[in-house]
Every structure is written in C-alpha cells, then in structure tokens.
Scaffold this motif. Structure first.
Motif, short mmCIF file in Angstrom:
data_model
loop_
_atom_site.label_atom_id
_atom_site.label_comp_id
_atom_site.label_asym_id
_atom_site.label_seq_id
_atom_site.Cartn_x
_atom_site.Cartn_y
_atom_site.Cartn_z
N LEU A 175 0.83 -1.21 0.00
CA LEU A 175 0.00 0.00 0.00
C LEU A 175 0.86 1.26 0.00
N SER A 176 1.91 1.26 0.84
CA SER A 176 2.78 2.44 0.87
C SER A 176 3.54 2.60 -0.43
N LEU A 177 3.97 1.48 -1.03
CA LEU A 177 4.64 1.57 -2.32
C LEU A 177 3.71 2.08 -3.40
N HIS A 178 2.44 1.64 -3.35
CA HIS A 178 1.47 2.11 -4.35
C HIS A 178 1.21 3.60 -4.19
N GLN A 179 1.14 4.08 -2.95
CA GLN A 179 0.93 5.50 -2.72
C GLN A 179 2.11 6.33 -3.23
N LYS A 180 3.33 5.82 -3.00
CA LYS A 180 4.50 6.54 -3.50
C LYS A 180 4.52 6.59 -5.02
N ARG A 181 4.06 5.51 -5.65
CA ARG A 181 4.02 5.51 -7.11
C ARG A 181 2.98 6.50 -7.63
N GLN A 182 1.82 6.58 -6.95
CA GLN A 182 0.78 7.52 -7.36
C GLN A 182 1.24 8.96 -7.21
N LEU A 183 2.07 9.21 -6.20
CA LEU A 183 2.58 10.56 -5.98
C LEU A 183 3.77 10.90 -6.85
N GLY A 184 4.24 9.94 -7.63
CA GLY A 184 5.37 10.17 -8.51
C GLY A 184 6.71 10.05 -7.83
N LEU A 185 6.75 9.48 -6.63
CA LEU A 185 8.01 9.33 -5.93
C LEU A 185 8.77 8.09 -6.34
N LEU A 186 8.13 7.16 -7.03
CA LEU A 186 8.76 5.93 -7.48
C LEU A 186 8.52 5.73 -8.96
N HIS A 187 9.59 5.41 -9.67
CA HIS A 187 9.46 5.07 -11.08
C HIS A 187 8.82 3.69 -11.21
N SER A 188 8.21 3.43 -12.35
CA SER A 188 7.52 2.15 -12.54
C SER A 188 8.48 0.97 -12.41
N THR A 189 9.71 1.13 -12.93
CA THR A 189 10.69 0.05 -12.81
C THR A 189 11.08 -0.19 -11.36
N SER A 190 11.31 0.88 -10.61
CA SER A 190 11.65 0.74 -9.19
C SER A 190 10.48 0.18 -8.40
N TYR A 191 9.26 0.56 -8.79
CA TYR A 191 8.08 0.05 -8.09
C TYR A 191 7.96 -1.46 -8.25
N CYS A 192 8.12 -1.97 -9.48
CA CYS A 192 8.03 -3.42 -9.72
C CYS A 192 9.13 -4.17 -8.99
N ARG A 193 10.33 -3.62 -9.01
CA ARG A 193 11.44 -4.32 -8.34
C ARG A 193 11.22 -4.37 -6.84
N ARG A 194 10.75 -3.28 -6.22
CA ARG A 194 10.58 -3.25 -4.78
C ARG A 194 9.40 -4.12 -4.33
N VAL A 195 8.39 -4.23 -5.17
CA VAL A 195 7.28 -5.14 -4.85
C VAL A 195 7.77 -6.59 -4.88
N HIS A 196 8.54 -6.94 -5.92
CA HIS A 196 9.10 -8.30 -6.00
C HIS A 196 10.04 -8.57 -4.82
N GLU A 197 10.85 -7.57 -4.50
CA GLU A 197 11.79 -7.74 -3.39
C GLU A 197 11.05 -7.94 -2.07
N LEU A 198 9.96 -7.22 -1.88
CA LEU A 198 9.17 -7.36 -0.67
C LEU A 198 8.57 -8.76 -0.56
N LYS A 199 8.03 -9.27 -1.66
CA LYS A 199 7.41 -10.60 -1.63
C LYS A 199 8.45 -11.70 -1.47
N VAL A 200 9.59 -11.55 -2.16
CA VAL A 200 10.63 -12.59 -2.08
C VAL A 200 11.23 -12.66 -0.69
N ASN A 201 11.42 -11.52 -0.06
CA ASN A 201 12.01 -11.50 1.28
C ASN A 201 11.06 -12.03 2.34
N CYS A 202 9.79 -12.15 2.02
CA CYS A 202 8.82 -12.67 2.99
C CYS A 202 8.61 -14.17 2.84
N MET A 203 9.33 -14.82 1.93
CA MET A 203 9.18 -16.27 1.74
C MET A 203 9.80 -17.01 2.92
#
Length: 547
Positions: A175-203
């Motif tokens: 949710l926080s990553l999505h909000q940062k992307r909506q505000l333009g604080l995260l590029h689409s490439t960085s957003y996808c990578r950080r979402v993947h990183e978040l999910k992978v680190n929770c395995m």
C-alpha cells in the motif's frame, strides 16, 4: 651491561652488511638509511617466496648461527615481540609486522599482509598457518576445509537471519509503495522491483511431507537428483538416486499440497533403472504433457537410448501395462527438447557429441545436423519451428527445420558466443529474447534481432556443473541454483538480485538443491511458491501475493 652497549667496529658493520645483502638479495649501499629496514624485509620475503617455489612446498628456514648472529645481536637487532628474541626477517609473522610498522599509520594491517605459498593467514589470530596437501587426513587445515568452514559460517548466519525475518517490513508494504508511485516518488521500474523484493524476502521455508514410505524405504540412499514440473504445475517428475549407482524415477502429484497441511502424494508405480538419466523433458503427444522424454546413458557395451514414456504409467490407477511409445538407440545424449509447433508436429531433438538429432515419433524419420561442439542445452521455439542450441564451446545457434540447404552448407540461422560452456537456455514468450547461463557463472539476456547481450544477471556461481535456469515471466522473476548451493532470485526486468536462499544442509556436491517455481503451484487453484528438493527432503517457500 647489556650487549647492545658494547662498541661495534667498522669491520663488523661491513661484514653484517654483506651478510644481509646475501640473505635479502638487495644492495644495501644503494638504499637510503631511512628505508633500509623496509627494503630488507621486502627482499627477504621475495627470497623466501622463490625458495618455496623452487622447493615445491612450504617449509621453515633455519636461523643464522655463528659470529654473524652474535654480531647482529650485539648491534641491537632485538625482536619487539614476546620472549625478547632477536628479530628474524625471514619469519613470515615478523616480516609482515615489520613492513606494517615501517609504513604510515593510516595503512591497515590486513591490506599489507603478503601471501606466502604454502601458508594460510588467519586475520583473527593475526598469524600464518602452514598448509598441507588435501590428501593428508590428519591435517584439518587445507584450502578446501578453509573454504568449507567459511561457507558453512555464512550459511548458518543467513539461516539465522531467515528465521528472524519478519513477514512484512515496516513502511514497505504494497500500500505504501502504491501511494509513492501515485505521488510520482517511485518510477515504474523501481516500483516493480521493490514489490518483488518485498514478496521474495517474505518467503518462509516449510517442510513438505511425502505420503509414500515405500518410495523412501532407505531415505539416505534416495536423494533427489532432478525435479521437472509440467506446464500446469500439477505434477512433478522426480529422479532419485538408489543403491549401487542405480536410480528410480516417478511422479509427485501436487494437487494435495493444500489439503489442510503441506503434504504431497508420490505415485506408487515408480520405475528403477541401472543407467543414469542425463536429460528429461515433458512431451505433448496425445494431450499436453502426456509423455516424458528421457535420455539414458549407456553402460559398458550397451549404447545409450532415448525413450518416450506415457505419464499414465506412473499413475496408481493406470489400467493395463502402458508401454514405451518410442525408443531410439543413440550415443550419449547431453540434452533433449520437444517441439510444440504444429508445422513440425510430434518431433523431438537430442543434443549429442558434435551432432543434433531431430526425430519424428510417428514416422521414425531421423534428421542429423553436424556441430562443432557438444550440445549441452536445447529448446524449441513455439511460434516457429526453430531449434536453439547451446554448446560446450560457448556457441549459441539456431536451426530452422523448414530450410533445405545443400550438402556442405551450414544451416545455422542465428549464432553468437559465450565465454564458457552454455548449460541452459530459456526462450521468453515473445521469442525475441533468449536467456543463457554458462559454466563461468554468467547469465545473459540476448536480443535475437540484434544478436547482442542486453542484460546481465550478476551473482550466479558455477564452475563445471550442468545447472538449469527457471524463468517465470508472470511473476517477473528469474531463479538459478548455484554450485555453492544457494538459490538466487533476480528481478527479470532490471536484473537486480532480490534474495539468496541458503541450503538447509551444509554445502557439498551432493546437496545442490533442485527447485521448481510457479505462479500456480498445485494447479489452477494453487498459489505461487517455490518447491525445493535437497537430498531426500522437500521444502516449500510461499510467495505471498497479498502483501
């Protein structure tokens, strides 16, 4: 009075200078007095290295004796270390310490320690230890044991970190990553990578129970050697080692993976063979993934063979005795692939030593293509009847089966090179890119239109093993198991390393994991996750999509 207070004559000083020149290999008359001690130690170290190199082994050097030693003692050359003995420039510990003392105070000790042949420097104890050959079982200090000790300490540290890993990182949920992307604080490439990183680190790792005690009648003698999932990830073909060089193979059904607890069913009709299975792939003969294509290694006077077995023969409720659909006697095969293109229907390929065979299952027609090296990896394209091959020489080339060329002409359609033997090939869905891994630990993404490398994934470890790649474009992940028994996960889009999962067992050649990753592990109603087989155990890592 102390010996250093006795006067030393000029003749004694000249004799000592000549003695040091012979021992250190440098002319002290040409060296300034301010830097003489440092150059003496450097010359002594180089001379000792040359002596070890000529002798072929590390060993001690006798200390000087006689009047030269007594003169050196009277001249005040005392050792600053314990026991108050005179300093010996040929002692590796003293040599390193003297060079450090003579250098500036800003230089660290670890950066100035020289490497001596036949010795190992322990930074914790700040001293050298002698190395003996690895075949000496009484010696615990060899290069192999040092490397294994370092890898084991690293593995235990990562396992402890995984146990303490939180399921959701504070301030980094989706949710926080999505909000940062909506505000333009995260590029689409960085957003996808950080979402993947978040999910992978929770395995988190969980052990899976296998519901067939007969298959593992002797667990220590049945380690997993291969895991191969079908396209729907409802079944996994497994190859397990058996006693006396034999192996047994069967199918694990994953549809029961979510019935209350983590457990899978092993089909009871598993088979035994006294030959090694070099390569395997799923084949769609009557329906998707209806058969298994297996490459058996030859033994003694028996040649190798390629067999096409129906998957129903492993089912517990299979009617009758299903026979092998096709069996071709060939030399040892390194790889195999099944063609799904309708223009070349029901054909499979095998990569051999400097040859490629393409066989039609229904007609038995065999096509032979000559190559310049052993073919270690193969995959067919789906949109076009093109076969991509990876060779031991590092060459990657394609063969268009629609072309008919004259004898003596090459049929290579596209070719480019790696610097080492290619062990795995994966064609992406748009079929404009191909992923390749080699025995130098390099994973590269190639553009087939420009024949150039457009991306490289760093961190893979491989020196001589035949290790596969696992690409999941739906999740945007790339997985590869290294020779150091670490399962590494990269972001497919930007090539960033997201996580390195250590093996539950100590690092060895027999404990390299076999993995399967799917977005629907267990069928359509399954969830994303990673299935890992290490030795005789099966583990599951949940890839949570709700984060």
């Amino acid at each position: 009075p102390p010996l250093a207070q006795f006067p030393v004559s000029a003749e004694q000083d000249r004799q000592e200078k000549r003695f040091r020149e012979r021992r250190c290999g440098c002319n002290l008359s040409l060296v300034p007095a301010t830097s003489r001690s440092e150059n003496e130690c450097t010359g002594a170290i180089e001379r000792k290295k040359e002596k070890y190199r000529m002798a072929g082994r590390g060993g001690g050097v006798k200390r000087e004796r006689g009047k030269y030693a007594r003169q050196r003692w009277r001249s005040g050359g005392r050792r600053s270390g314990p026991y108050g003995r005179p300093e010996d420039p040929l002692d590796p510990v003293n040599a390193s310490s003297s060079s450090i003392d003579s250098s500036s105070s800003s230089t660290s000790q670890s950066s100035t320690v020289p490497e001596l042949p036949g010795f190992y420097y322990d930074p914790e104890k700040n001293r050298y230890f002698r190395l003996l050959p690895g075949n000496n079982n009484c010696n615990p200090l060899t290069k192999e044991t040092i490397w294994q000790r370092e890898m084991e300490s690293k593995r235990l540290r990562l396992l402890e970190e995984d146990q303490q890993r939180k399921k959701v990182k504070t301030g980094q949920n989706s949710l926080s990553l999505h909000q940062k992307r909506q505000l333009g604080l995260l590029h689409s490439t960085s957003y996808c990578r950080r979402v993947h990183e978040l999910k992978v680190n929770c395995m988190q790792r969980q052990k899976v129970e296998i519901q067939d005690p007969e298959f593992f009648d002797s667990p220590e003698a049945s380690p997993f050697q291969m895991l191969l999932a079908d396209k729907a990830c409802e079944a996994v073909f497994t190859v397990n080692a058996a006693n006396r060089g034999c192996c047994k193979y069967g199918i694990i059904m994953l549809d029961t993976l979510w019935n209350g607890r983590l457990q899978v069913d092993m089909c009871k009709n598993f088979s035994h063979t006294d030959r090694k299975i070099n390569a395997a792939c799923w084949a769609s003969v009557t329906h998707p993934d209806s058969h298994l294509l297996l490459c058996f290694m030859g033994i003694a006077d028996t040649p190798g063979s390629v067999g096409l077995l129906p998957a129903s023969m492993f089912s517990s409720c299979s009617a009758g005795d299903p026979r092998m659909l096709c069996k071709v006697k060939i030399p040892m095969a390194w790889s195999c692939a099944w063609c799904l293109n309708p223009q070349v229907d029901r054909c499979f390929s095998t990569g051999l030593t400097r040859r490629v065979y393409v066989t039609n299952v229904m007609t038995g027609l065999l096509q032979t293509f000559s190559t310049e090296s052993d073919v270690l990896a193969q995959q067919f394209a789906t949109k076009t009847p093109v076969l991509y091959n990876g060779c031991r020489s590092g060459e990657i080339f394609s063969i268009d089966l629609r072309q008919h060329t004259k004898k003596g002409h090459s049929r290579k359609h596209v070719h480019f090179f790696h610097n080492s033997a290619v062990t795995s090939l994966k064609i992406l869905q748009d079929e404009n890119y191909v992923m390749a891994a080699d025995m130098a630990g390099k994973i590269k993404l190639w553009d087939l239109r420009t024949r150039k490398c457009v991306k490289q994934y760093e961190g893979h470890n491989n020196q001589y093993a035949h290790l596969p790649l696992h690409v999941n474009e739906e999740a945007g992940l790339l997985l590869a198991v290294g020779q150091d028994c670490y399962t590494r996960i990269w972001s497919l889009q930007d090539g960033q390393l997201l996580r390195a999962i250590p093996s539950p067992y100590p690092t060895s050649k027999d404990s390299i994991p076999n993995v399967v990753f799917s977005s629907h592990l267990g069928g359509r109603r399954g969830v994303p996750g990673l299935l890992m087989a290490v030795k005789w155990d099966l583990f599951y890592f949940s890839y949570n999509t709700d984060i």
